[in-house]
Motif scaffolding. Structure first.
Motif, mmCIF file in Angstrom:
data_model
loop_
_atom_site.group_PDB
_atom_site.id
_atom_site.type_symbol
_atom_site.label_atom_id
_atom_site.label_comp_id
_atom_site.label_asym_id
_atom_site.label_seq_id
_atom_site.Cartn_x
_atom_site.Cartn_y
_atom_site.Cartn_z
ATOM 1 N N GLY A 245 6.057 10.453 -4.636
ATOM 2 C CA GLY A 245 7.020 9.465 -5.142
ATOM 3 C C GLY A 245 8.046 9.105 -4.085
ATOM 4 N N ALA B 11 12.252 -0.433 -1.443
ATOM 5 C CA ALA B 11 12.191 0.512 -0.326
ATOM 6 C C ALA B 11 10.755 0.945 -0.078
ATOM 7 C CB ALA B 11 13.061 1.737 -0.618
ATOM 8 N N GLY B 12 10.095 0.246 0.848
ATOM 9 C CA GLY B 12 8.738 0.624 1.254
ATOM 10 C C GLY B 12 8.792 0.935 2.734
ATOM 11 N N SER B 13 8.710 -0.126 3.551
ATOM 12 C CA SER B 13 8.871 0.073 5.003
ATOM 13 C C SER B 13 10.273 0.611 5.285
ATOM 14 C CB SER B 13 8.675 -1.247 5.741
ATOM 15 O OG SER B 13 7.413 -1.790 5.452
ATOM 16 N N VAL C 122 7.338 3.242 -7.222
ATOM 17 C CA VAL C 122 6.265 2.281 -7.436
ATOM 18 C C VAL C 122 5.127 2.531 -6.446
ATOM 19 C CG1 VAL C 122 7.089 0.403 -5.925
ATOM 20 C CG2 VAL C 122 5.946 -0.163 -8.078
ATOM 21 N N TRP C 123 3.950 2.072 -6.808
ATOM 22 C CA TRP C 123 2.725 2.270 -6.017
ATOM 23 C C TRP C 123 2.406 3.760 -5.889
ATOM 24 C CZ3 TRP C 123 2.346 -2.574 -6.517
ATOM 25 C CH2 TRP C 123 3.264 -3.474 -6.016
ATOM 26 N N SER D 263 0.253 6.603 -6.033
ATOM 27 C CA SER D 263 -1.179 6.919 -6.188
ATOM 28 C C SER D 263 -1.337 8.237 -6.934
ATOM 29 C CB SER D 263 -1.849 7.050 -4.821
ATOM 30 O OG SER D 263 -1.646 5.882 -4.073
ATOM 31 N N PHE E 180 -3.013 3.471 -8.754
ATOM 32 C CA PHE E 180 -1.599 3.841 -8.667
ATOM 33 C C PHE E 180 -0.815 3.346 -9.873
ATOM 34 C CE2 PHE E 180 -1.178 0.305 -5.188
ATOM 35 C CZ PHE E 180 -1.342 -0.682 -6.138
ATOM 36 N N ALA F 126 -5.860 -3.035 0.827
ATOM 37 C CA ALA F 126 -4.648 -2.204 0.744
ATOM 38 C C ALA F 126 -4.461 -1.276 1.940
ATOM 39 C CB ALA F 126 -4.702 -1.373 -0.544
ATOM 40 N N GLY G 298 2.339 3.545 5.449
ATOM 41 C CA GLY G 298 3.114 2.803 6.449
ATOM 42 C C GLY G 298 2.270 1.640 6.937
ATOM 43 N N THR G 299 2.767 0.410 6.812
ATOM 44 C CA THR G 299 1.932 -0.757 7.136
ATOM 45 C C THR G 299 1.553 -0.743 8.624
ATOM 46 O OG1 THR G 299 3.746 -2.218 7.784
ATOM 47 C CG2 THR G 299 3.211 -2.141 5.429
ATOM 48 N N GLU H 271 1.949 -3.110 10.677
ATOM 49 C CA GLU H 271 3.050 -3.681 11.487
ATOM 50 C C GLU H 271 4.028 -2.560 11.855
ATOM 51 O OE1 GLU H 271 2.058 -5.029 8.596
ATOM 52 O OE2 GLU H 271 1.203 -6.931 9.265
ATOM 53 N N ILE H 272 4.302 -1.680 10.894
ATOM 54 C CA ILE H 272 5.232 -0.575 11.173
ATOM 55 C C ILE H 272 4.620 0.388 12.205
ATOM 56 C CG2 ILE H 272 6.382 1.448 10.120
ATOM 57 C CD1 ILE H 272 7.723 -1.275 9.458
ATOM 58 N N ASN I 114 5.139 -1.109 15.465
ATOM 59 C CA ASN I 114 6.547 -0.939 15.879
ATOM 60 C C ASN I 114 6.754 0.462 16.466
ATOM 61 O OD1 ASN I 114 7.196 -3.453 14.942
ATOM 62 N ND2 ASN I 114 8.390 -2.770 13.174
#
Ligand SMILES: Cc1cc2nc3c(=O)[nH]c(=O)nc-3n(C[C@H](O)[C@H](O)[C@H](O)COP(=O)(O)OP(=O)(O)OC[C@H]3O[C@@H](n4cnc5c(N)ncnc54)[C@H](O)[C@@H]3O)c2cc1C
Length: 378
Positions: free
Chosen positions: A132, A138-140, A163-164, A166, A216, A354, A360-361, A363-364, A367
């Motif tokens: 959780g 608040a994700g990335s 949220v999300w 799993s 999820f 997904a 962590g995406t 893109e992250i 980075n």
């Protein structure tokens, strides 16, 4: 539990031979023979059964030390096992979050009482865990979580929305990141908790994915009690702990479990359209990338013990590699597969949308690689 020999007593090749033998008969026939045809419920029941089969066979939590109920092997054996499991299309159990994220965390940062209470049922496959962390805002930007744990007699009262999450529908326990020090600045205001999901005040609402599967859920906590002894680390240490968990999430064991599914999808593709000359170049490219992934996994195995940049780099590189490879495999499957496999590829293609988002995406990850590893300007 059948005892398998500890790493020092057995070479990697001998371990692989023994595991391959065991796997040849261990996968439930209902799973093997009905791939792509099982309902969500049937599939979940078999995944649960697989967790128990792993335990009984001595293959649960292979890289977890024996004194904590695991196999006492190294990451090398864990990765080899997943690769072999992929070859025989073994199921993915429901205990992934527990074994790959919570167990290493409790071993490194938990109290002896936490390890004693939580690790044995996790290893047996009796208790499923969920994670959780993410929230609607608040994700990335994980440091922005708003779930609060305020002080109460003997512990905290937890209130907020995740949220999300799993495995939440199956979970008996959840690893929850929450704010405990609203007056402190970012990164110093969070703590990590081990939450019993059977308590009153917890509402779990399924979220259906684009594939039609429900992996999820949204989880609401409304004044849910967490005892002091179920906080991991110190009050205010949650951010550092979360970063360790996320590194494990992107690291070797998790990626090895993904490799299993990618390899199995790629083998299906090769078996069904491998003789079409116009696809030869694309299939060769995917096959080479799968081999590179396997090679990169072997490299991470050597670095997982280092909490330094080398491990971070390996973990982020792995995450980008396996997620983009899987998306490309499923895209080719959807575009080229024979009619009888269309449903499988439709599902896998949509599921794979997904993978560049979770853990962590991508893109992250890029980075992280560019800023923290290559030292490029923001
Ligand atoms: C299938 C699935 C399972 C999941 N399971 C869990 C789970 O079990 N537990 C849990 O806690 N979470 C889980 N998540 C949540 C996941 O960790 C988040 O979705 C992810 O971290 C992205 O956060 P977000 O969805 O809020 O998107 P946002 O952070 O809002 O990002 C939106 C877009 O902006 C981009 N972006 C954001 N910030 C930057 C930046 N600084 N630089 C460049 N681009 C940026 C992102 O890459 C993305 O493309 C799951 C997600 C999925 C899809």
């Amino acid at each position: 539990m059948t005892t398998v020999m500890a790493r020092s007593e057995q070479s990697l090749a001998a371990f692989a031979a023994e595991a391959e033998n065991w796997l040849a008969t261990a996968v439930p026939a209902q799973w093997r023979d009905n791939r792509g045809k099982l309902t969500g419920e049937e599939s979940d029941a078999l995944r649960r059964e697989w967790d128990r089969i792993l335990w009984e066979g001595g293959y649960s939590g292979l890289s977890i030390p024996r004194e904590h109920g695991g196999g006492g092997f190294g990451l090398a054996e864990e990765v080899v096992f997943h690769v072999l499991a992929g070859k025989v299309q073994a199921p993915d159990g429901l205990t992934r979050v527990g074994k790959t994220l919570v167990a290493p965390l409790l071993i490194k940062s938990g109290s002896p009482a936490q390890r004693e209470k939580y690790l044995p049922p996790m290893m047996r496959g009796d208790e499923v865990w969920c994670q959780g962390f993410s929230e609607p805002g608040a994700g990335s930007d994980l440091a922005n979580i708003q779930t609060r744990a305020r002080r109460a007699e003997g512990g905290y009262l937890l209130t907020g929305q995740k949220v999300w999450t799993s495995f939440a529908q199956h979970a008996q326990r959840c690893l929850v990141l929450a704010q405990t020090r609203p007056d402190e600045g970012r990164y110093r205001n969070l703590s990590m908790f081990l939450v019993d999901m059977s308590q009153p005040g917890i509402t779990i609402s399924d979220i259906k994915q684009i594939s039609g599967a429900v992996h999820f859920a949204e989880v609401r906590f409304d004044d849910v009690f967490v005892a002091d002894e179920d906080r991991v680390g110190d009050d205010g240490e949650g951010w550092q702990i979360a970063m360790r968990v996320l590194a494990d999430e992107r690291g070797g064991v998790e990626s090895a479990t993904r490799y299993v599914e990618i390899r199995s999808d790629l083998d299906l593709l090769l078996a069904t359209v491998g003789d079409r000359p116009e696809l030869a170049g694309a299939l060769r490219d995917l096959d080479v990338r799968a081999e590179l992934l396997r090679w990169q996994l072997a490299k991470v195995v050597d670095r997982e013990e280092d909490a330094d940049a080398a491990f971070q780099r390996s973990a982020s590189v792995l995450k980008v590699m396996w997620s983009e490879l899987w998306q490309d495999v499923t895209r080719l499957g959807l575009d080229t597969a024979p009619h009888e496999h269309r449903e499988h590829w439709r599902y896998q293609y949509l599921e794979a949308r997904a993978v560049s988002i979770y853990s962590g995406t991508n893109e992250i990850q890029r980075n992280i690689l560019s800023e923290r590893i290559l030292g490029l300007p923001r």
